[in-house]
Design an enzyme around this catalytic site. Structure first.
Site, short mmCIF file in Angstrom:
data_model
loop_
_atom_site.label_atom_id
_atom_site.label_comp_id
_atom_site.label_asym_id
_atom_site.label_seq_id
_atom_site.Cartn_x
_atom_site.Cartn_y
_atom_site.Cartn_z
N GLY A 46 0.83 -1.19 0.00
CA GLY A 46 0.00 0.00 0.00
C GLY A 46 0.87 1.24 0.00
O GLY A 46 2.02 1.19 0.46
N GLN A 51 3.14 9.77 1.26
CA GLN A 51 4.44 9.06 1.32
C GLN A 51 5.36 9.38 0.15
O GLN A 51 6.51 8.98 0.15
CB GLN A 51 4.21 7.55 1.39
N CYS A 93 5.85 -0.06 7.60
CA CYS A 93 5.50 1.07 6.75
C CYS A 93 6.72 1.44 5.91
O CYS A 93 7.83 1.51 6.44
CB CYS A 93 5.08 2.25 7.62
N LEU A 94 6.50 1.69 4.62
CA LEU A 94 7.61 2.06 3.73
C LEU A 94 8.31 3.33 4.20
O LEU A 94 9.47 3.55 3.91
CB LEU A 94 7.11 2.25 2.30
N HIS A 135 -4.48 1.26 7.50
CA HIS A 135 -3.14 1.86 7.48
C HIS A 135 -3.08 3.04 6.50
O HIS A 135 -2.57 4.12 6.83
CB HIS A 135 -2.11 0.77 7.11
N GLU A 136 -3.62 2.83 5.30
CA GLU A 136 -3.54 3.89 4.27
C GLU A 136 -4.47 5.06 4.59
O GLU A 136 -4.11 6.22 4.38
CB GLU A 136 -3.83 3.32 2.88
N HIS A 139 -2.81 7.17 7.06
CA HIS A 139 -1.80 8.02 6.42
C HIS A 139 -2.42 9.33 5.94
O HIS A 139 -1.85 10.41 6.12
CB HIS A 139 -1.20 7.32 5.20
ZN ZN Z 1 2.63 3.27 5.75
#
Ligand code: ZN
Length: 171
Positions: A46, A51, A93-94, A135-136, A139
């Site tokens: 995701g 991000q 998380c990236l 999660h997204e 964000h």
């Molecule tokens: Zn994330």
């Protein structure tokens, strides 16, 4: 185009993203394509626009990580409509690479969103997909998964990240 992933510490990650108003434009379609490309390049399931440093309410999800195109989901202006049950599992998380923590989330989640054409739809996911929806969407509200772990663990991550930043090993 592959965007670099913005790392924890940048303000954009903790700022509420803006509602998307213009749909079906070449710019939006390009951004969505670039977001998938950037997510696959980073091997994520995701990615939220914040991000890649863009404060717009857009997220892409693919829990098959590029293996199955029917798994591609675009969420624009997403809203969580319903949550059921609970699951506890590792989440990463990236934007916070190298860290993973146990996070309890709803097991089944329904989200309402718009696609790139502006059509509203609802989608329900369980397990990993439910986790990705939450999660997204977090964000886009300026919230990171570490806000769902204990203050002690959160402080530990913050301290480790600060060390990496000082050593110049954090993007
Ligand atoms: Zn994330």
């Amino acid at each position: 185009m592959v965007y670099p992933i913005v790392k924890y510490g940048e303000t954009v990650l903790e700022t509420k993203a803006a509602t998307v108003i213009d749909f079906d434009t070449p710019e939006l379609n390009k951004l969505v394509d670039d977001m998938f490309e950037s997510m696959y390049a980073a091997k994520g399931v995701g990615l939220a626009a914040t991000q890649i440093g863009i404060g717009k309410r857009i997220a892409v999800i693919d829990i098959s990580v590029g293996e199955d195109p029917t798994h591609k989901i675009v969420l624009i202006n997403p809203e969580i409509m319903a949550k059921e049950g609970a699951q506890t599992g590792e989440e990463g998380c990236l934007s916070i690479p190298g860290f993973r923590e146990q996070v309890t989330r709803a097991q089944k989640v329904t989200v309402r969103a718009q696609d790139a054409k502006g059509e509203t739809f609802e989608i329900t996911g369980t397990d990993l997909l439910a986790r990705a929806f939450l999660h997204e969407t977090d964000h886009l509200n300026g919230m990171l998964y570490i806000s769902h772990v204990s203050p002690l663990k959160r402080d530990l991550i913050r301290r480790k990240v600060r060390k990496l930043q000082k050593a110049g090993e954090w993007g």
